[in-house]
Design a protein around this motif. Structure first.
Motif, PDB file in Angstrom:
ATOM      1  N   GLN A  98      55.787  14.406  45.432  1.00  0.00           N
ATOM      2  CA  GLN A  98      55.801  13.680  44.172  1.00  0.00           C
ATOM      3  C   GLN A  98      54.366  13.468  43.682  1.00  0.00           C
ATOM      4  O   GLN A  98      53.764  14.368  43.134  1.00  0.00           O
ATOM      5  N   GLU A  99      53.811  12.279  43.908  1.00  0.00           N
ATOM      6  CA  GLU A  99      52.479  12.022  43.387  1.00  0.00           C
ATOM      7  C   GLU A  99      51.455  11.951  44.513  1.00  0.00           C
ATOM      8  O   GLU A  99      51.811  11.896  45.690  1.00  0.00           O
ATOM      9  N   THR A 100      50.180  11.961  44.120  1.00  0.00           N
ATOM     10  CA  THR A 100      49.082  11.707  45.052  1.00  0.00           C
ATOM     11  C   THR A 100      48.551  10.312  44.785  1.00  0.00           C
ATOM     12  O   THR A 100      48.264   9.948  43.644  1.00  0.00           O
ATOM     13  N   VAL A 131      39.686   0.151  42.578  1.00  0.00           N
ATOM     14  CA  VAL A 131      40.545   0.766  41.566  1.00  0.00           C
ATOM     15  C   VAL A 131      41.518   1.683  42.293  1.00  0.00           C
ATOM     16  O   VAL A 131      41.110   2.695  42.867  1.00  0.00           O
ATOM     17  N   SER A 132      42.773   1.300  42.305  1.00  0.00           N
ATOM     18  CA  SER A 132      43.804   2.136  42.916  1.00  0.00           C
ATOM     19  C   SER A 132      44.472   2.973  41.829  1.00  0.00           C
ATOM     20  O   SER A 132      44.259   2.765  40.638  1.00  0.00           O
ATOM     21  N   GLY A 133      45.301   3.913  42.265  1.00  0.00           N
ATOM     22  CA  GLY A 133      45.978   4.710  41.264  1.00  0.00           C
ATOM     23  C   GLY A 133      46.881   5.763  41.855  1.00  0.00           C
ATOM     24  O   GLY A 133      47.112   5.824  43.066  1.00  0.00           O
ATOM     25  N   LEU A 134      47.381   6.597  40.965  1.00  0.00           N
ATOM     26  CA  LEU A 134      48.193   7.739  41.345  1.00  0.00           C
ATOM     27  C   LEU A 134      47.983   8.842  40.323  1.00  0.00           C
ATOM     28  O   LEU A 134      47.536   8.595  39.198  1.00  0.00           O
ATOM     29  N   LYS A 135      48.285  10.056  40.712  1.00  0.00           N
ATOM     30  CA  LYS A 135      48.208  11.174  39.782  1.00  0.00           C
ATOM     31  C   LYS A 135      49.332  12.162  40.088  1.00  0.00           C
ATOM     32  O   LYS A 135      49.884  12.181  41.192  1.00  0.00           O
ATOM     33  N   ASP A 136      49.671  12.946  39.077  1.00  0.00           N
ATOM     34  CA  ASP A 136      50.668  14.013  39.203  1.00  0.00           C
ATOM     35  C   ASP A 136      52.072  13.483  39.485  1.00  0.00           C
ATOM     36  O   ASP A 136      52.872  14.152  40.139  1.00  0.00           O
ATOM     37  N   VAL A 140      52.181  11.510  35.005  1.00  0.00           N
ATOM     38  CA  VAL A 140      51.465  10.235  34.947  1.00  0.00           C
ATOM     39  C   VAL A 140      50.207  10.273  35.806  1.00  0.00           C
ATOM     40  O   VAL A 140      50.245  10.610  36.992  1.00  0.00           O
ATOM     41  N   HIS A 141      49.091   9.916  35.152  1.00  0.00           N
ATOM     42  CA  HIS A 141      47.838   9.659  35.859  1.00  0.00           C
ATOM     43  C   HIS A 141      47.468   8.211  35.539  1.00  0.00           C
ATOM     44  O   HIS A 141      47.251   7.866  34.376  1.00  0.00           O
ATOM     45  N   ALA A 142      47.424   7.367  36.552  1.00  0.00           N
ATOM     46  CA  ALA A 142      47.191   5.934  36.329  1.00  0.00           C
ATOM     47  C   ALA A 142      46.155   5.424  37.313  1.00  0.00           C
ATOM     48  O   ALA A 142      46.109   5.844  38.467  1.00  0.00           O
ATOM     49  N   ARG A 143      45.323   4.505  36.807  1.00  0.00           N
ATOM     50  CA  ARG A 143      44.362   3.795  37.666  1.00  0.00           C
ATOM     51  C   ARG A 143      44.385   2.334  37.272  1.00  0.00           C
ATOM     52  O   ARG A 143      44.385   2.009  36.090  1.00  0.00           O
ATOM     53  N   TRP A 144      44.422   1.460  38.273  1.00  0.00           N
ATOM     54  CA  TRP A 144      44.446   0.032  37.982  1.00  0.00           C
ATOM     55  C   TRP A 144      43.388  -0.693  38.809  1.00  0.00           C
ATOM     56  O   TRP A 144      43.117  -0.365  39.950  1.00  0.00           O
TER      57      TRP A 144
END
Length: 298
Positions: free
Chosen positions: A123-125, A140-145, A179-183
């Motif tokens: 799924q995502e990284t 800053v955490s996040g996910l991509k793809d 979705v590419h997200a960073r929080w």
């Protein structure tokens, strides 16, 4: 006369796989860790003096040694250990940036009593970036793809039209994105107040997915804001989230040459060019601090 500007160095994409053996049951953490250090480094650029240079090979070795000495319970906590170490142990280093990508694995069903067989999840990284300047930590955490798709409850109409506009309006379309997200967390240090990184990641991911599924979309921009707003509303430890959503276009196939009617059933997926929608959603009163990073784009 030329003047040296911002500079940093380190070792990128150190692949480390940590196996934790709990009796016959094994646990995996699979990371790619990139270290970037900055500080009093003018001399190595201007005169070639290496007196302040910790070798990139040493930064690589530190990643592997810390995996053994400290273990890896989460990407964020591992990055915090590394960032603090490089700044606190090297007088010439005033700032450390650690970027982590975590790759997921799940157990193969029917793995018997041992629990040591895994399959890579697709799924995502998961991502994390930790920056330490000797005083404050920024995580800053996040996910991509993370690819998501709605087969309905999406329209696109009422937009500006000029002589070059050919896209027809639609009140029922497929909405798909990667979705590419960073929080960014409000936490800046202090082990006693550190978030539960894994729980926060899972909850934030869940809110992004729930908002995508629950929002009747009149534009991908509207969906993006709903996703970011849900995270800020439900996760008080997060002050800012930046989203980059490429529009994975799906177009109806013209089946009329074959005497067939296409009632929103058959589409072709166009991988490029693609619309790219980006925005940051902030907690009221917070200031934007997540940089635009083109390396996160698909």
């Amino acid at each position: 006369m030329p003047v040296l500007g911002q500079n940093q160095y380190g070792k990128a994409e150190n692949r480390v796989l940590k196996v934790t053996r709990d009796g016959a049951v094994h646990h995996l953490k699979d990371l790619s860790v990139s270290v970037s250090l900055s500080g009093d480094m003018d001399a190595v650029h201007l005169t070639g003096s290496n007196a302040h240079v910790l070798t990139t090979d040493a930064t690589k070795n530190t990643v592997f040694a810390f995996a053994k000495e400290h273990g890896i319970d989460s990407a964020e906590r591992f990055g915090v250990h590394l960032a603090r170490h490089f700044v606190d142990s090297q007088s010439a280093v005033t700032s450390a940036r650690i970027r982590v990508e975590e790759y997921g694995w799940e157990r193969i069903a029917g793995d018997g009593p041992g629990g040591h067989s895994f399959v890579r999840t697709g799924q995502e990284t998961r991502t994390a970036q930790i920056t330490f300047d000797g005083t404050d930590l920024t995580v800053v955490s996040g996910l991509k793809d993370l690819v998501v798709l709605n087969t309905t409850d999406s329209e696109f109409r009422g937009y500006v039209k000029d002589r070059y506009t050919t896209l027809p309006e639609t009140d029922d379309r497929i909405l798909a994105t990667q979705v590419h997200a960073r929080w960014r967390y409000s936490w800046t240090g202090g082990e006693e107040t550190a978030p539960d990184w894994d729980a926060c990641y899972a909850a934030t991911r869940g809110h992004l997915l729930r908002a995508f599924a629950d929002t009747y979309s009149r534009s991908l921009q509207q969906t993006l804001y709903a996703m970011g707003a849900r995270v800020v509303d439900h996760r008080p430890e997060i002050d800012e989230i930046r989203l980059s959503l490429p529009n994975r276009h799906h177009f109806l196939v013209d089946l009329s040459p074959f005497g067939l009617k296409n009632d929103n059933e058959v589409y072709y997926a166009a991988d490029r060019p693609y619309g790219l929608i980006e925005a940051t959603v902030l907690r009221e009163g917070a200031e934007a601090a997540i940089p635009v990073d083109l390396t996160n784009l698909p």
